[in-house]
Design an enzyme around this catalytic site. Structure first.
Site, PDB file in Angstrom:
ATOM      1  N   GLU A 178      28.602  -0.471  -0.876  1.00  0.00           N
ATOM      2  CA  GLU A 178      27.787  -0.625  -2.081  1.00  0.00           C
ATOM      3  C   GLU A 178      26.319  -0.845  -1.721  1.00  0.00           C
ATOM      4  O   GLU A 178      25.428  -0.275  -2.349  1.00  0.00           O
ATOM      5  CB  GLU A 178      28.305  -1.780  -2.951  1.00  0.00           C
ATOM      6  N   HIS A 195      27.231   7.560  -2.659  1.00  0.00           N
ATOM      7  CA  HIS A 195      28.537   7.335  -2.024  1.00  0.00           C
ATOM      8  C   HIS A 195      29.041   8.623  -1.373  1.00  0.00           C
ATOM      9  O   HIS A 195      29.640   8.594  -0.297  1.00  0.00           O
ATOM     10  CB  HIS A 195      29.564   6.828  -3.043  1.00  0.00           C
ATOM     11  N   HIS A 208      22.915   6.001  -7.310  1.00  0.00           N
ATOM     12  CA  HIS A 208      23.800   5.102  -6.560  1.00  0.00           C
ATOM     13  C   HIS A 208      25.170   5.747  -6.365  1.00  0.00           C
ATOM     14  O   HIS A 208      25.715   5.762  -5.261  1.00  0.00           O
ATOM     15  CB  HIS A 208      23.933   3.769  -7.307  1.00  0.00           C
ATOM     16  N   GLU A 209      25.729   6.286  -7.436  1.00  0.00           N
ATOM     17  CA  GLU A 209      27.066   6.880  -7.348  1.00  0.00           C
ATOM     18  C   GLU A 209      27.074   8.108  -6.446  1.00  0.00           C
ATOM     19  O   GLU A 209      27.971   8.278  -5.621  1.00  0.00           O
ATOM     20  CB  GLU A 209      27.586   7.234  -8.744  1.00  0.00           C
TER      21      GLU A 209
END
Length: 162
Positions: free
Chosen positions: A155, A102, A98-99
Site C-alpha cells: 500500500e 499496484h 494508487h490502484e
C-alpha cells in the site's frame, strides 16, 4: 488470471454496470487514459516497474459501496459510491493512480508467490504433524508476520508510485 477474474466480476456485477456513454464512465475513462500514459512514462524511467501490454478496461458499477480496484492485466473497476467522496477529476486521479500503481508494482504476483511458498510450508508441516496443530499455528504466524507487513508495504509503495 486477471482476464478470468475480470469476466467473473462482469458476471457478478451484471445489471449494475453503467453504459459506456454514462457521464461517470466517460470521466473514469478520461482519467484512466491520462494515468495509462503517465504509467508508461513512469515504467520507461523506472527499471523496477513492469507495464503490462494488455489494453486497459474501465468499468463503472452502480453500487452504494465507495471503492475502486484494478485486476491484473489492467482491468479497472470503479464503484459509484466512490463519487460521494471524490468531488473532481484530480481526486479521482489520486484514487485510480494508487490502484493502477499496484499493477505497475506487480503486487498481485508477489502475493500469489508468497502464498504459494507459505502453502507448501504449511503442507510440509501437516505431513510432519498429522494433527494439524503445527500447520494451524504456522498459518496464523504467516498471516501475522508475512501477509500483513507485505500488505502495508504494498500500500505504501502504491501510494508512492500513484
Amino acid at each position: 488470471m486477471g482476464d478470468r477474474e475480470y469476466h467473473r466480476m462482469l458476471q457478478q456485477f451484471q445489471g449494475d454496470i453503467l453504459p459506456s456513454d454514462h457521464t461517470a464512465c466517460r470521466t473514469v475513462r478520461r482519467v484512466g487514459e491520462r494515468l495509462r500514459m503517465a504509467s508508461r512514462t513512469f515504467a520507461e524511467s523506472n527499471p523496477t516497474a513492469r507495464l503490462s501490454t494488455a489494453p486497459h478496461t474501465f468499468t463503472v458499477v452502480r453500487s452504494e459501496q465507495a471503492n475502486a480496484f484494478v485486476l491484473p492485466n489492467n482491468h479497472v473497476f470503479v464503484l459509484t459510491g466512490l463519487f460521494r467522496y471524490v468531488k473532481n477529476e484530480d481526486e479521482l486521479v489520486a484514487v485510480l493512480g494508487h490502484e493502477m500503481a499496484h499493477n505497475l508494482a506487480r503486487h498481485a504476483g508477489e502475493k500469489i508467490s508468497g502464498n504459494l511458498v507459505l502453502g507448501m510450508l504449511g503442507r510440509l508441516l501437516y505431513f510432519l504433524d498429522g494433527s494439524g496443530v503445527l500447520s494451524l499455528f504456522f498459518s496464523q504466524f504467516g498471516a501475522l508476520f508475512h501477509e500483513l507487513p507485505n500488505s502495508r508495504e504494498a500500500e505504501c509503495e502504491a501510494d508512492h508510485i500513484g
